[in-house]
Design a protein around this motif. Structure first.
Motif, mmCIF file in Angstrom:
data_model
loop_
_atom_site.group_PDB
_atom_site.id
_atom_site.type_symbol
_atom_site.label_atom_id
_atom_site.label_comp_id
_atom_site.label_asym_id
_atom_site.label_seq_id
_atom_site.Cartn_x
_atom_site.Cartn_y
_atom_site.Cartn_z
ATOM 1 N N GLU A 22 50.629 -6.027 27.742
ATOM 2 C CA GLU A 22 49.809 -5.603 26.598
ATOM 3 C C GLU A 22 48.332 -5.587 26.965
ATOM 4 N N VAL A 23 47.883 -6.635 27.638
ATOM 5 C CA VAL A 23 46.473 -6.703 28.040
ATOM 6 C C VAL A 23 46.157 -5.615 29.062
ATOM 7 N N ALA A 24 47.074 -5.364 29.979
ATOM 8 C CA ALA A 24 46.848 -4.312 30.971
ATOM 9 C C ALA A 24 46.641 -2.964 30.292
ATOM 10 N N GLU A 25 47.432 -2.701 29.246
ATOM 11 C CA GLU A 25 47.372 -1.403 28.572
ATOM 12 C C GLU A 25 46.189 -1.273 27.625
ATOM 13 N N THR A 26 45.834 -2.374 26.955
ATOM 14 C CA THR A 26 44.814 -2.270 25.903
ATOM 15 C C THR A 26 43.426 -2.732 26.334
ATOM 16 N N VAL A 27 43.360 -3.602 27.327
ATOM 17 C CA VAL A 27 42.060 -4.143 27.743
ATOM 18 C C VAL A 27 41.674 -3.634 29.127
ATOM 19 N N LEU A 28 42.501 -3.936 30.127
ATOM 20 C CA LEU A 28 42.140 -3.562 31.494
ATOM 21 C C LEU A 28 41.981 -2.050 31.648
ATOM 22 N N ALA A 29 42.879 -1.302 31.048
ATOM 23 C CA ALA A 29 42.835 0.154 31.196
ATOM 24 C C ALA A 29 41.599 0.770 30.564
ATOM 25 N N HIS A 30 40.992 0.068 29.607
ATOM 26 C CA HIS A 30 39.823 0.606 28.908
ATOM 27 C C HIS A 30 38.582 -0.242 29.149
ATOM 28 N N SER A 31 38.561 -0.937 30.277
ATOM 29 C CA SER A 31 37.375 -1.673 30.689
ATOM 30 C C SER A 31 36.532 -0.796 31.607
ATOM 31 N N VAL A 32 35.248 -1.079 31.666
ATOM 32 C CA VAL A 32 34.378 -0.368 32.597
ATOM 33 C C VAL A 32 34.760 -0.769 34.020
ATOM 34 N N ALA A 33 34.973 0.213 34.863
ATOM 35 C CA ALA A 33 35.392 -0.035 36.246
ATOM 36 C C ALA A 33 34.154 -0.268 37.104
ATOM 37 N N THR A 34 33.769 -1.529 37.238
ATOM 38 C CA THR A 34 32.512 -1.849 37.918
ATOM 39 C C THR A 34 32.526 -1.495 39.398
ATOM 40 N N SER A 35 33.696 -1.321 39.985
ATOM 41 C CA SER A 35 33.771 -0.966 41.402
ATOM 42 C C SER A 35 33.783 0.544 41.632
ATOM 43 N N ASN A 36 33.806 1.323 40.570
ATOM 44 C CA ASN A 36 33.733 2.772 40.708
ATOM 45 C C ASN A 36 32.312 3.181 41.091
ATOM 46 N N PRO A 37 32.128 4.023 42.100
ATOM 47 C CA PRO A 37 30.775 4.378 42.535
ATOM 48 C C PRO A 37 29.964 5.148 41.503
ATOM 49 N N ARG A 38 30.615 5.658 40.456
ATOM 50 C CA ARG A 38 29.880 6.332 39.381
ATOM 51 C C ARG A 38 29.665 5.429 38.173
ATOM 52 N N CYS A 39 29.898 4.129 38.349
ATOM 53 C CA CYS A 39 29.563 3.135 37.325
ATOM 54 C C CYS A 39 28.237 2.508 37.728
ATOM 55 N N SER A 40 27.147 2.933 37.097
ATOM 56 C CA SER A 40 25.828 2.502 37.572
ATOM 57 C C SER A 40 24.846 2.295 36.432
ATOM 58 N N ALA A 41 25.348 1.857 35.285
ATOM 59 C CA ALA A 41 24.453 1.733 34.138
ATOM 60 C C ALA A 41 23.577 0.491 34.221
ATOM 61 N N HIS A 42 24.163 -0.627 34.551
ATOM 62 C CA HIS A 42 23.455 -1.896 34.401
ATOM 63 C C HIS A 42 23.508 -2.710 35.693
ATOM 64 N N LEU A 43 22.911 -3.891 35.618
ATOM 65 C CA LEU A 43 22.966 -4.828 36.746
ATOM 66 C C LEU A 43 24.315 -5.553 36.716
ATOM 67 N N GLN A 44 25.358 -4.756 36.799
ATOM 68 C CA GLN A 44 26.746 -5.219 36.704
ATOM 69 C C GLN A 44 27.423 -4.805 37.989
ATOM 70 N N CYS A 45 27.543 -5.760 38.903
ATOM 71 C CA CYS A 45 27.900 -5.403 40.271
ATOM 72 C C CYS A 45 29.409 -5.249 40.456
ATOM 73 N N PRO A 46 29.797 -4.525 41.518
ATOM 74 C CA PRO A 46 31.193 -4.577 41.941
ATOM 75 C C PRO A 46 31.422 -5.928 42.625
ATOM 76 N N PRO A 47 32.343 -6.748 42.131
ATOM 77 C CA PRO A 47 32.534 -8.068 42.754
ATOM 78 C C PRO A 47 33.243 -7.933 44.093
ATOM 79 N N MET A 48 32.734 -8.646 45.100
ATOM 80 C CA MET A 48 33.369 -8.571 46.414
ATOM 81 C C MET A 48 34.629 -9.432 46.451
#
Length: 495
Positions: free
Chosen positions: A69-95
């Protein structure tokens, strides 16, 4: 599901733990790590409709169903911080090393408020703090503590600055007696582009946001030192009592680094506590080519640094560093059940006396694992690569006829506007970029921030991702163009 299935320590609990970790990891890999766009474009209303089931049902649905349920409703609709076109804020891709450490520290569930709750963690945090003090060239006797991030670190710096000043100027022990009658005259000085948490801290400290006096910036968005001199002279003439000067190493919009060397001199001249908010720019200390931009930070009374920005660690993870660790004494306290005085006398490590938190996570493990795994040299290269990408992105924008570059980048933020043709006034451009930003979030192919520069709505990309390329930036700008053309057509129809 019985109690033995829910906790470690029994055969059933241990088996359930292994299965839960496997299923959760699968869900992350299949949902978070497998997506072409940084966001699905779901609106707040559409997201809310997914959560109509009871949060606390009478009977549970089982762990597998809950994870799905969480995978479908939360994870799937979360901002993908590791996507190279995710660049709005100081929200890094975690290593990956930080993610591994996050799993370990969460499972171990140590609390850093007493040694007997976190023995190895307590000792290791102090080791990491000592290394950080060395990274910023703070002297022997420096100390620090891990925090939730820049907000808490900035608050703690101004808390200690206020208490020191009140003790020196009024003989007042603020911890025991509260603020003195003269508190209305206390002032904090920072630049007009300092982080909003400086004013927030003044509010929380009982001084009020009006106690923060801002200094104009120069063309490079750095604090104007001549204007600072005039400000300090004016405060003195009017009987105000400045007690702290805040320098910023990496402003949120432009990444500007204040002239820390010169601010150190002004702080010494006026007997001000000098706090450096290096939550964003502190990672420059890891680099070979850019560390000198932080010159002067080694003379700061306190420093805020975040690891969930350019150190690439999972949220939340920050540190507060103190030039003279003895200054922690003004906020220390002992509780018989937690850190009795006898423990201090017996040499038992006591971290809770340095923190404004009691229960506190073992977040120091994340940078520790990352530093050990990656090393300073490679870490510095990662940071430098994002600075180079920001310069290339700025050049791309500057050459484009339909974009307006607002400033050359200092770190890796690039601020610009979509201005598709000449002759469009600032008022229209402001409305256009605001409408464009809304469309971008609905579109989901790129996540870009908005800000305001000289009263005009503008766009901002924060290029923290070391895996991103100039092609990714170009693709992101194409998405901005697509949404911009649609927004302009709508504005012209409704005009």
């Amino acid at each position: 599901m019985s109690a033995t299935d829910l906790f470690l320590g029994s055969e059933a609990g241990d088996a359930a733990y292994r299965e839960a970790m496997r299923r959760a990891t699968e869900a992350v890999v299949e949902t978070v790590a497998d997506g072409d766009a940084p966001y699905t474009g779901r609106s707040p209303e559409a997201l809310a409709e997914q959560f109509d089931a009871p949060v606390v049902p009478e009977g549970g649905v089982g762990l597998d169903a809950a994870i799905d349920e969480v995978a479908e409703t939360v994870l799937a609709h979360s901002v993908a911080t590791s996507n190279p076109r995710c660049s709005a804020h100081l929200q890094c891709p975690p290593m990956v090393p930080g993610l591994a450490a996050e799993a370990m520290l969460t499972a171990a569930n140590q609390s850093l408020d007493s040694f007997d709750q976190a023995p190895a963690a307590t000792v290791l945090e102090q080791r990491v703090v000592d290394a950080l003090c060395g990274l910023f060239d703070l002297p022997s006797g420096a100390d620090g503590v891990f925090t939730s991030g820049g907000t808490q670190s900035n608050f703690q710096g101004l808390l200690l600055a206020r208490d020191r000043y009140c003790h020196r100027a009024f003989g007042r022990d603020v911890q025991a007696e509260g603020l003195p009658p003269e508190a209305d005259s206390l002032r904090v000085v920072c630049s007009e582009t300092a982080h909003f948490t400086v004013k927030q801290a003044a509010h929380h400290l009982g001084l009020g946001e009006d106690a923060v006096v801002t200094v104009p910036t120069d063309d490079g968005h750095q604090m104007d030192v001549a204007a600072l001199d005039r400000t300090l002279a004016d405060l003195t003439d009017r009987g105000r009592r400045p007690f702290a000067l805040v320098g910023t190493a990496g402003t949120t919009d432009f990444g500007a680094v204040d002239p820390l060397d010169e601010l150190v001199d002004r702080a010494a001249e006026h007997d001000l506590w000098f706090h450096v908010d290096a939550a964003y720019g502190g990672a420059l200390a890891l680099t070979d080519d850019h560390a000198d931009r932080l010159s002067g930070i080694e003379l700061a009374d306190s420093v805020a640094v975040d690891f969930h920005k350019l150190f690439y660690q999972p949220i939340s993870c920050g540190a507060f560093l103190l030039r003279d660790g003895e200054n922690f004494r003004s906020m220390a306290r002992n509780a018989a059940y937690l850190n009795p005085t006898a423990h201090d006398e017996g040499g038992v490590p006591n971290l809770v006396a340095k923190s404004v938190q009691t229960t506190r996570r073992f977040d120091a493990l994340k940078p520790y694992v990352a530093f050990r795994a990656v090393g300073r040299e490679r870490f510095g290269t990662l940071v430098e690569s994002t600075l180079e990408l920001a310069d290339d992105a700025a050049a791309l924008l500057n050459d484009a006829e339909d974009f307006e570059l607002l400033s050359d980048p200092t770190l890796n933020t690039v601020v610009f506007r979509y201005r598709p043709r000449e002759g469009i006034g600032d008022e229209t451009v402001s409305r256009l970029n605001a409408a464009l930003r809304r469309r971008l979030l609905d579109d989901g192919r790129a996540v870009v921030a908005r800000t305001t520069v000289d009263g005009v709505t503008s766009l901002k990309v924060t290029l923290l991702n070391p895996t991103a390329t100039l092609d990714d930036v170009a693709a992101m700008l194409d998405v901005v163009r697509d949404c911009g053309r649609d927004a302009l057509a709508e504005l012209e129809v409704t005009a």
